[in-house]
Design an enzyme around this catalytic site. Structure first.
Site, PDB file in Angstrom:
ATOM      1  N   ASP A 136       6.919   5.629 -21.571  1.00 18.68           N
ATOM      2  CA  ASP A 136       6.994   5.433 -23.017  1.00 18.68           C
ATOM      3  C   ASP A 136       8.370   4.903 -23.433  1.00 18.68           C
ATOM      4  O   ASP A 136       9.281   4.781 -22.618  1.00 18.68           O
ATOM      5  CB  ASP A 136       6.624   6.717 -23.768  1.00 18.68           C
ATOM      6  CG  ASP A 136       7.557   7.885 -23.498  1.00 18.68           C
ATOM      7  OD1 ASP A 136       8.788   7.700 -23.477  1.00 18.68           O
ATOM      8  OD2 ASP A 136       7.054   9.014 -23.343  1.00 18.68           O
ATOM      9  N   HIS A 147       0.835  -1.195   0.000  1.00 17.26           N
ATOM     10  CA  HIS A 147       0.000   0.000   0.000  1.00 17.26           C
ATOM     11  C   HIS A 147       0.873   1.249   0.000  1.00 17.26           C
ATOM     12  O   HIS A 147       1.789   1.382   0.803  1.00 17.26           O
ATOM     13  CB  HIS A 147      -0.919  -0.004   1.221  1.00 17.26           C
ATOM     14  CG  HIS A 147      -1.715   1.243   1.361  1.00 17.26           C
ATOM     15  ND1 HIS A 147      -1.693   1.995   2.512  1.00 17.26           N
ATOM     16  CD2 HIS A 147      -2.540   1.887   0.506  1.00 17.26           C
ATOM     17  CE1 HIS A 147      -2.482   3.041   2.358  1.00 17.26           C
ATOM     18  NE2 HIS A 147      -3.003   2.998   1.149  1.00 17.26           N
ATOM     19  N   ASN A 205       3.523   8.990 -20.133  1.00 13.57           N
ATOM     20  CA  ASN A 205       4.019   8.425 -18.881  1.00 13.57           C
ATOM     21  C   ASN A 205       2.980   8.617 -17.783  1.00 13.57           C
ATOM     22  O   ASN A 205       2.349   9.669 -17.700  1.00 13.57           O
ATOM     23  CB  ASN A 205       5.313   9.122 -18.460  1.00 13.57           C
ATOM     24  CG  ASN A 205       6.339   9.153 -19.569  1.00 13.57           C
ATOM     25  OD1 ASN A 205       6.772   8.122 -20.054  1.00 13.57           O
ATOM     26  ND2 ASN A 205       6.728  10.353 -19.979  1.00 13.57           N
ATOM     27  N   TYR A 214       5.744  12.092 -23.959  1.00 12.46           N
ATOM     28  CA  TYR A 214       5.043  12.449 -22.723  1.00 12.46           C
ATOM     29  C   TYR A 214       3.964  11.434 -22.354  1.00 12.46           C
ATOM     30  O   TYR A 214       2.987  11.763 -21.698  1.00 12.46           O
ATOM     31  CB  TYR A 214       4.443  13.860 -22.806  1.00 12.46           C
ATOM     32  CG  TYR A 214       5.418  14.904 -23.259  1.00 12.46           C
ATOM     33  CD1 TYR A 214       6.484  15.283 -22.436  1.00 12.46           C
ATOM     34  CD2 TYR A 214       5.309  15.502 -24.507  1.00 12.46           C
ATOM     35  CE1 TYR A 214       7.396  16.245 -22.855  1.00 12.46           C
ATOM     36  CE2 TYR A 214       6.218  16.461 -24.931  1.00 12.46           C
ATOM     37  CZ  TYR A 214       7.257  16.820 -24.096  1.00 12.46           C
ATOM     38  OH  TYR A 214       8.164  17.768 -24.500  1.00 12.46           O
TER      39      TYR A 214
END
Length: 143
Positions: free
Chosen positions: A30, A22, A132, A130
């Protein structure tokens, strides 16, 4: 192969997801991301795009609901609010699995250190820039 599991969830990735606790975070990045340089643990999923990997992981990974923000995406340069098509797909995929969780944009200076601190980085072959995302693992509640 296992019943009910997306085949993208290979043994290494399943083991990693199960081992996370947790509050641990997993970054899905990418093909251009410097995964080897930034990862404490790296799982490569060559030949697979970001969205199918995100969808597969979200099919089994509980997202943290103890915190107001548990899903993060990278931004287009310094524009926090710009949405490339891949960001719209990330938001839609996350909403399908976790409709109450916002996808929070993080600028590079905040995003990159978080990836470096993540439990695991999953490197995809996603060609879009971008593309990600970071997920914070939650809990499975007792019945």
């Amino acid at each position: 192969m296992l019943k009910g599991l997306n085949p993208i969830l290979n043994p290494e990735l399943l083991s990693t997801l199960r081992a996370m606790g947790h509050g641990d975070e997993i970054a899905i990045v990418d093909g251009n991301y410097p995964g080897l340089e930034h990862a404490r643990r790296l799982v490569r999923l060559d030949g697979v795009g970001l969205i199918p990997v995100l969808d597969a992981i979200l099919s089994v990974l509980p997202i943290d609901d103890f915190v107001p923000e548990a899903i993060f995406r990278s931004t287009v340069g310094k524009d926090r609010d710009a949405l490339d098509p891949v960001h719209e797909e990330i938001i839609a995929c996350c909403a399908a699995h976790e409709p109450k969780q916002p996808v929070v944009p993080l600028l590079g200076p905040d995003f990159y250190p978080r990836v470096k601190a993540a439990h695991t980085v999953v490197q995809t072959s996603e060609p879009r820039l971008y593309a990600n995302v970071i997920l914070k693992k939650g809990v499975i509640y007792p019945k």
